[in-house]
Design a protein around this motif. Structure first.
Motif, PDB file in Angstrom:
ATOM      1  N   ALA A   1      39.897   4.988  43.724  1.00  0.00           N
ATOM      2  CA  ALA A   1      40.466   5.499  44.969  1.00  0.00           C
ATOM      3  C   ALA A   1      40.049   6.951  45.162  1.00  0.00           C
TER       4      ALA A   1
ATOM      5  N   CYS B   1      38.865   2.892  48.708  1.00  0.00           N
ATOM      6  CA  CYS B   1      39.035   2.203  47.432  1.00  0.00           C
ATOM      7  C   CYS B   1      37.775   1.382  47.202  1.00  0.00           C
TER       8      CYS B   1
ATOM      9  N   TRP C   1      47.495  -1.410  48.829  1.00  0.00           N
ATOM     10  CA  TRP C   1      47.739   0.024  48.665  1.00  0.00           C
ATOM     11  C   TRP C   1      49.209   0.216  48.328  1.00  0.00           C
TER      12      TRP C   1
ATOM     13  N   TYR D   1      48.775   7.797  45.834  1.00  0.00           N
ATOM     14  CA  TYR D   1      48.426   6.508  46.415  1.00  0.00           C
ATOM     15  C   TYR D   1      47.471   5.769  45.476  1.00  0.00           C
TER      16      TYR D   1
ATOM     17  N   CYS E   1      45.251   2.024  44.847  1.00  0.00           N
ATOM     18  CA  CYS E   1      44.804   0.728  45.313  1.00  0.00           C
ATOM     19  C   CYS E   1      44.774  -0.215  44.117  1.00  0.00           C
TER      20      CYS E   1
END
Length: 122
Positions: free
Chosen positions: A5, A21, A35, A93, A95
């Motif tokens: 990511a 990603c 996600w 965040y 993925c």
């Protein structure tokens, strides 16, 4: 499948970011990419998902209408376009990839990227 990511950063409220990603390895059995995000002191939560072949998307209510997930199969890359960002979107965040059609549950994702920090200032 190995996932990487990227694209996180610092943005002001109302701003936009696009996360990427990139998937490498055996993507033939890949069913969906999701996600997820985790803010300090909070549990990991799903942001949204996209099925690899048909491109069917799902979004959490908290991001619906602001975030868009897309994929480029030729590049083996999934994108998370984030618009109208709010301070509460601040999180790491991630993925992740799954070969299961039960792609709404984080427990079904076996392969995870390293995470990218998104910080939204007020």
């Amino acid at each position: 499948v190995q996932l990487q990511a990227s694209g996180g950063g610092l943005v002001q409220t109302g701003g936009s970011l696009r996360l990427s990603c990139a998937a490498r390895g055996h993507t033939r059995n890949l069913y969906a990419v999701g996600w997820f995000r985790q803010a300090p002191g909070k549990e990991r939560e799903i942001v949204g998902t996209i099925t690899w072949m048909r491109g069917r998307t799902y979004y959490a209510d908290s991001v619906k209408g602001r975030f868009t997930i897309s994929r480029d199969n030729a590049k083996n890359t999934v994108y998370l376009q984030m618009n109208s960002l709010k301070p509460e979107d601040t999180a790491v965040y991630y993925c992740a990839a799954t070969d299961s059609d039960n792609y709404y549950s984080a427990e079904m994702y076996a392969d995870w990227g390293q995470g990218t920090q998104v910080t939204v200032s007020s």
